[in-house]
Motif scaffolding. Sequence first.
Motif, PDB file in Angstrom:
ATOM      1  N   LEU A 126       0.842  -1.189   0.000  1.00 46.31           N
ATOM      2  CA  LEU A 126       0.000   0.000   0.000  1.00 46.31           C
ATOM      3  C   LEU A 126       0.879   1.242   0.000  1.00 46.31           C
ATOM      4  N   LEU A 127       0.594   2.166  -0.910  1.00 45.74           N
ATOM      5  CA  LEU A 127       1.366   3.393  -1.036  1.00 45.74           C
ATOM      6  C   LEU A 127       0.392   4.569  -1.041  1.00 45.74           C
ATOM      7  N   GLY A 128       0.028   5.025   0.156  1.00 41.05           N
ATOM      8  CA  GLY A 128      -0.992   6.065   0.254  1.00 41.05           C
ATOM      9  C   GLY A 128      -2.318   5.530  -0.259  1.00 41.05           C
ATOM     10  N   ALA A 129      -2.903   6.226  -1.205  1.00 42.89           N
ATOM     11  CA  ALA A 129      -4.166   5.763  -1.791  1.00 42.89           C
ATOM     12  C   ALA A 129      -3.940   4.738  -2.893  1.00 42.89           C
ATOM     13  N   GLY A 130      -2.686   4.537  -3.267  1.00 40.19           N
ATOM     14  CA  GLY A 130      -2.359   3.604  -4.335  1.00 40.19           C
ATOM     15  C   GLY A 130      -1.834   2.280  -3.807  1.00 40.19           C
ATOM     16  N   ALA A 131      -1.523   1.396  -4.726  1.00 39.51           N
ATOM     17  CA  ALA A 131      -0.977   0.088  -4.349  1.00 39.51           C
ATOM     18  C   ALA A 131      -0.202  -0.488  -5.521  1.00 39.51           C
ATOM     19  N   THR A 132       0.728  -1.353  -5.181  1.00 38.48           N
ATOM     20  CA  THR A 132       1.502  -2.073  -6.189  1.00 38.48           C
ATOM     21  C   THR A 132       1.847  -3.446  -5.622  1.00 38.48           C
ATOM     22  N   LEU A 133       2.493  -4.267  -6.394  1.00 37.30           N
ATOM     23  CA  LEU A 133       2.979  -5.532  -5.845  1.00 37.30           C
ATOM     24  C   LEU A 133       4.024  -5.234  -4.778  1.00 37.30           C
ATOM     25  N   SER A 134       3.981  -5.962  -3.692  1.00 40.64           N
ATOM     26  CA  SER A 134       5.026  -5.824  -2.679  1.00 40.64           C
ATOM     27  C   SER A 134       6.338  -6.353  -3.252  1.00 40.64           C
ATOM     28  N   PRO A 135       7.483  -6.002  -2.650  1.00 40.95           N
ATOM     29  CA  PRO A 135       8.748  -6.568  -3.147  1.00 40.95           C
ATOM     30  C   PRO A 135       8.739  -8.089  -3.217  1.00 40.95           C
ATOM     31  N   ILE A 136       8.203  -8.730  -2.178  1.00 40.15           N
ATOM     32  CA  ILE A 136       8.116 -10.195  -2.208  1.00 40.15           C
ATOM     33  C   ILE A 136       7.167 -10.638  -3.308  1.00 40.15           C
ATOM     34  N   GLY A 137       6.060  -9.930  -3.442  1.00 41.64           N
ATOM     35  CA  GLY A 137       5.102 -10.256  -4.499  1.00 41.64           C
ATOM     36  C   GLY A 137       5.725 -10.133  -5.872  1.00 41.64           C
ATOM     37  N   MET A 138       6.540  -9.105  -6.073  1.00 40.86           N
ATOM     38  CA  MET A 138       7.186  -8.903  -7.370  1.00 40.86           C
ATOM     39  C   MET A 138       8.142 -10.046  -7.675  1.00 40.86           C
ATOM     40  N   ILE A 139       8.903 -10.471  -6.682  1.00 40.19           N
ATOM     41  CA  ILE A 139       9.862 -11.567  -6.887  1.00 40.19           C
ATOM     42  C   ILE A 139       9.127 -12.856  -7.253  1.00 40.19           C
ATOM     43  N   LEU A 140       8.085 -13.173  -6.501  1.00 41.85           N
ATOM     44  CA  LEU A 140       7.327 -14.398  -6.774  1.00 41.85           C
ATOM     45  C   LEU A 140       6.589 -14.319  -8.105  1.00 41.85           C
ATOM     46  N   TYR A 141       6.069 -13.140  -8.425  1.00 45.58           N
ATOM     47  CA  TYR A 141       5.342 -12.975  -9.684  1.00 45.58           C
ATOM     48  C   TYR A 141       6.283 -13.148 -10.873  1.00 45.58           C
ATOM     49  N   GLU A 142       7.500 -12.637 -10.755  1.00 46.01           N
ATOM     50  CA  GLU A 142       8.474 -12.797 -11.839  1.00 46.01           C
ATOM     51  C   GLU A 142       8.817 -14.272 -12.041  1.00 46.01           C
ATOM     52  N   GLN A 143       8.964 -15.002 -10.945  1.00 46.70           N
ATOM     53  CA  GLN A 143       9.244 -16.435 -11.065  1.00 46.70           C
ATOM     54  C   GLN A 143       8.045 -17.175 -11.657  1.00 46.70           C
ATOM     55  N   TYR A 144       6.848 -16.753 -11.283  1.00 47.87           N
ATOM     56  CA  TYR A 144       5.640 -17.338 -11.868  1.00 47.87           C
ATOM     57  C   TYR A 144       5.612 -17.121 -13.376  1.00 47.87           C
ATOM     58  N   LEU A 145       5.952 -15.892 -13.822  1.00 48.68           N
ATOM     59  CA  LEU A 145       5.950 -15.590 -15.252  1.00 48.68           C
ATOM     60  C   LEU A 145       7.039 -16.358 -15.994  1.00 48.68           C
ATOM     61  N   ASN A 146       8.079 -16.786 -15.278  1.00 52.22           N
ATOM     62  CA  ASN A 146       9.101 -17.625 -15.909  1.00 52.22           C
ATOM     63  C   ASN A 146       8.561 -19.010 -16.239  1.00 52.22           C
ATOM     64  N   GLN A 147       7.543 -19.424 -15.523  1.00 49.10           N
ATOM     65  CA  GLN A 147       7.018 -20.779 -15.686  1.00 49.10           C
ATOM     66  C   GLN A 147       5.678 -20.832 -16.421  1.00 49.10           C
ATOM     67  N   PHE A 148       4.925 -19.746 -16.344  1.00 43.62           N
ATOM     68  CA  PHE A 148       3.602 -19.711 -16.959  1.00 43.62           C
ATOM     69  C   PHE A 148       3.448 -18.441 -17.783  1.00 43.62           C
ATOM     70  N   TYR A 149       2.514 -18.469 -18.704  1.00 43.91           N
ATOM     71  CA  TYR A 149       2.104 -17.233 -19.357  1.00 43.91           C
ATOM     72  C   TYR A 149       0.595 -17.275 -19.543  1.00 43.91           C
ATOM     73  N   SER A 150       0.029 -16.114 -19.818  1.00 47.09           N
ATOM     74  CA  SER A 150      -1.420 -16.002 -19.936  1.00 47.09           C
ATOM     75  C   SER A 150      -1.814 -15.626 -21.356  1.00 47.09           C
ATOM     76  N   PHE A 151      -2.921 -16.164 -21.782  1.00 49.51           N
ATOM     77  CA  PHE A 151      -3.597 -15.660 -22.973  1.00 49.51           C
ATOM     78  C   PHE A 151      -5.093 -15.756 -22.711  1.00 49.51           C
ATOM     79  N   PHE A 152      -5.882 -15.164 -23.596  1.00 50.76           N
ATOM     80  CA  PHE A 152      -7.333 -15.132 -23.430  1.00 50.76           C
ATOM     81  C   PHE A 152      -7.983 -15.781 -24.653  1.00 50.76           C
ATOM     82  N   CYS A 153      -9.019 -16.541 -24.398  1.00 56.50           N
ATOM     83  CA  CYS A 153      -9.761 -17.131 -25.513  1.00 56.50           C
ATOM     84  C   CYS A 153     -11.149 -17.558 -25.038  1.00 56.50           C
ATOM     85  N   PRO A 154     -12.121 -17.661 -25.956  1.00 58.23           N
ATOM     86  CA  PRO A 154     -13.461 -18.155 -25.600  1.00 58.23           C
ATOM     87  C   PRO A 154     -13.407 -19.642 -25.233  1.00 58.23           C
TER      88      PRO A 154
END
Length: 371
Positions: free
Chosen positions: A241-269
Motif C-alpha cells: 500500500l502506497l498512500g491511496a495507491g498500491a503495487t505488488l510488494s517486493p516479495i510479491g514482485m519476486i514471486l510474480y516474476e518467477q511465476y511468469l518464468n514458468q507460466f504465461y497467460s492468454f485469453f480465448c473463448p
Amino acid sequence: MKTIITTVGTSLFQNFMKKNKGMERTIKVLSEALLHEWDKKLRDIEMLRKQVKTFANGNPSASAEIESSLQIRKEFGEDIHIMLLASDTVLSRLAAEITAECLAPFMDVQFNEKKDVISGLQAFNYKEFVGQGIPNLVREVDSRIQSYQDVYFNITGGYKGAIPYMTIMAQVFHKPTVYLFEDTKKLIVIPKAPITFDFELFEAYGDELEQLEEGIDNYPSVKNKNFAAFTALEENGLVELLGAGATLSPIGMILYEQYLNQFYSFFCPDNIWKDIQQRPNIKEVLDSEFYLREQRAQRNKSEDTHKTVYKKAGTEERIYYFENDRRLYIYKVFSVNEHDKHEEYIQKYPLTNESKERIISQSKRRQWRKK
C-alpha cells in the motif's frame, strides 16, 4: 564460467575516508545525489574518482565488492564473470566504474552505466524504491539469470536496502549465494534451496496481479469492485500500500516474476479452449514457442483480414490471434489436415472491429505452463 551478480554499494568511499582526509564534504554532498544529477556534479565526481582510484589500485581490501570478487576467484579456482549492478545514485555508479577498472586485470568484469544502473533503486524515496526500484531490480536480475548459466549472487556489498531482496531472489530463482564473512575473510556459500511454490493464488488472480504490477492509483475504489481477490492477495503479503495507491510488494514482485518464468497467460473463448485441448500439435506450439513475441513476429503470416496468424514453417498448424491492451487473444486454431477448413474460415469470417469486441467479451484468462 561462473557468473557472479554483484550489487555495488559505497563501502569503497567509506574505506577511503578511513585512510584519507580532506574529501569528507565532497563525499557527503555526492552521497545525497541521485544519478540524474551526474552531469551537474561532474567536477566533484572526477576529483573524487582520481583520489579513490589511487587508493583502490592494488588494494585488495579497498571495498567489499573488490575483496569478495578476488576471494571468489581464488576459492572457485576458475575464471569468473562479474556483473556489477549499481543503484540509482551518483556514488554507486562511480563505485561500480572504479571497481570494474580495478578488477579488470584479474577477471572478466562487466559494467555499463547505460544498462547496469537500476532505475529507482535508492534510499531517498520509499514509494519510488518499492514501485520502481525493486521491480526494476527483479526484472534485471531475472534477465541475467535467463541469459547465463551457473549464476551466483554476491551479497557481500551493495546497497543495504536491496540485500534482503537479493537473498530472497536467490532462493526463489534457485541460485546459490556467496558472502565474504567480514571478520575471518572466509567465503560463505549458501547453496540453492529445494524450494517449490504453489502458484494457485497467481493462477486464480491473474487479472488483479497484472493490475498491481502496473500500479493502481485509487486502490480503495479498485479493491471494492473485487474485494475478495485483493483481500486474499493482501493476506498473502503480495500487496504494497502506497498512500491511496498500491503495487505488488517486493516479495510479491519476486514471486510474480518467477511465476511468469514458468507460466504465461492468454485469453480465448471456451470453444477455442476446447479446440486447443483436442489438438496436441497446437498444445506443443503453445508449450514451446508461441509465448515469445519475437517468435510470433518471425512466424507471422497475414491471411486476408487476419493480420496476425502464427504459422510454423513446413507445418499446417495455425493460431489466429491479436493483442489488445497488452493482452493476447487467441480466437481460432487449425491443426494438421485442416487446410480446407482454414481456407473456408478466412473467406467466411473476416476479422473486424466488431468481431474483435465479441471475442474479447467472450474470452477468459488461460494459464499455460512453458516448457
